[in-house]
Design an enzyme around this catalytic site. Structure first.
Site, PDB file in Angstrom:
ATOM      1  CB  CYS A   1       5.747   2.857   0.488  1.00  0.00           C
ATOM      2  SG  CYS A   1       4.168   2.166   1.029  1.00  0.00           S
TER       3      CYS A   1
ATOM      4  CG  HIS B   1       5.327   2.445   5.759  1.00  0.00           C
ATOM      5  ND1 HIS B   1       4.215   3.100   6.227  1.00  0.00           N
ATOM      6  CD2 HIS B   1       5.026   2.073   4.470  1.00  0.00           C
ATOM      7  CE1 HIS B   1       3.289   3.123   5.284  1.00  0.00           C
ATOM      8  NE2 HIS B   1       3.756   2.505   4.219  1.00  0.00           N
TER       9      HIS B   1
END
Length: 342
Positions: free
Chosen positions: A130, A242
């Protein structure tokens, strides 16, 4: 004509997001199966607004006649069942780390290296980590313009990267802190509530963690084998989304306005770069969004041809589910997969 699609690991956070993404994007489906371990068999999971799926047992599921399998279980589960699905003629798009660095398995971000899909000889395509995905989406247009040679990145990664259990631990510790309950770390090495932990995945011999290693080797495989990457990966008390502070050193002289222009036009990127209070995007603002948001774009005068930026992305969507679905969509667009006669 639609496809028969199986979602493996359907009861996990990423699996549920895959089902949601498939429905939202109206992926051409004639039949869909939700698969998980035996302990989840019979559970009901929503698919779209009206359809409810009953979870089936991955161990006994026959992939014969199925077109696409989107995998998001643990790596050890993918190691057993992804080759089984591919052998049955089903195209596998795997979210785990199991196959990413195998030379005959493409590692793909559709906005960055879609042509790699043409090399999927084993019937397995790997979805990158990711944190790597959002970084290479932002780096690709800059690399094409200025030729990136070195990247130093610090990540600020949400607990959703550790699954539902990680999210639960942050919630329990945060709530407990207000009533004096002691924090009891289980999913993380230290208390995550109101804290930052500079440790994701296991430590390797050189002192880097495996998450940091992944960012380096995956970026080279996806974008350019000559790029050097130095990463410090940090778990932060954010549920989803994130963030990354990225500094790049380029081969060509960097022009800030040209960098802004190319990022504005880049697929998968939204440039939100205002040099004022609040003129940037934070992780809580990207939840549920498909894009990688780039902010705080500026010249780094401490290195030759240096450029710095901040980027955020929903790690469950673009960092996992959406990228996997986009891989399937791109394979269809490139005429690499066709519905089989069922």
């Amino acid at each position: 004509m639609g496809y028969r699609v199986a979602v493996v690991g359907a009861t996990g956070a990423v699996g549920r997001e895959i089902l949601k993404t498939l429905a939202e994007r109206a992926f051409p489906i004639t039949e869909i199966a939700a698969l998980a371990s035996a302990r989840s068999v019979g559970q009901e999971i929503s698919f779209g607004e009206k359809k409810v799926l009953k979870v089936q047992n991955l161990e006994t599921f026959d992939f014969t006649g199925w077109d696409i399998a989107l995998f998001s279980p643990g790596a050890s589960v993918s190691a057993v069942h992804a080759p089984r699905a591919a052998k049955a003629g089903c195209i596998v798009i795997d979210n785990t780390s199991q196959f990413r660095m195998e030379p005959d398995v493409p590692l793909v971000v559709p906005e960055v290296n879609p042509d790699a899909l043409k090399k999927a000889k084993r019937g397995i395509i790997a979805n990158p980590n990711c944190s790597t995905i959002q970084m290479v989406v932002a780096l690709k247009p800059l690399h094409d313009l200025f030729t990136t040679r070195r990247v130093v990145v610090a990540t600020y990664q949400a607990v959703a990267g550790a699954g539902k259990e990680g999210m639960d631990e942050l919630f329990i510790q945060s709530r407990g802190s207000f009533v004096g309950d002691p924090a009891s770390p289980e999913q993380f090495t230290k208390q995550i509530a109101f804290n930052c932990i500079p440790h994701i995945d296991r430590f390797m011999d050189d002192g880097a963690t495996k998450e940091e290693w992944k960012m380096a080797v995956e970026t080279r495989k996806i974008l350019d084998p000559d790029i050097s990457v130095f990463a410090t990966c940090v778990r932060v008390p954010v549920f989803i989304g994130h963030s990354e502070a990225v500094v790049v050193e380029c081969e060509e002289p960097v022009d800030l306005e040209r960098a802004r222009a190319v990022l504005r036009d880049a697929p998968g990127v939204v440039l939100h770069d205002k040099q004022e209070d609040g003129g940037y995007v934070t992780p809580i603002e990207c939840v549920g969004e498909d894009a990688t948001y780039v902010s705080r774009l500026r010249i780094d005068p401490t290195v030759p041809n240096g450029l710095a930026f901040w980027c955020v992305s929903d790690n469950l969507r673009k960092g996992a589910a959406l990228n996997a679905v986009q891989i399937a969509e791109t394979m269809i667009a490139l005429d690499l997969i066709h519905p089989r006669a069922h």
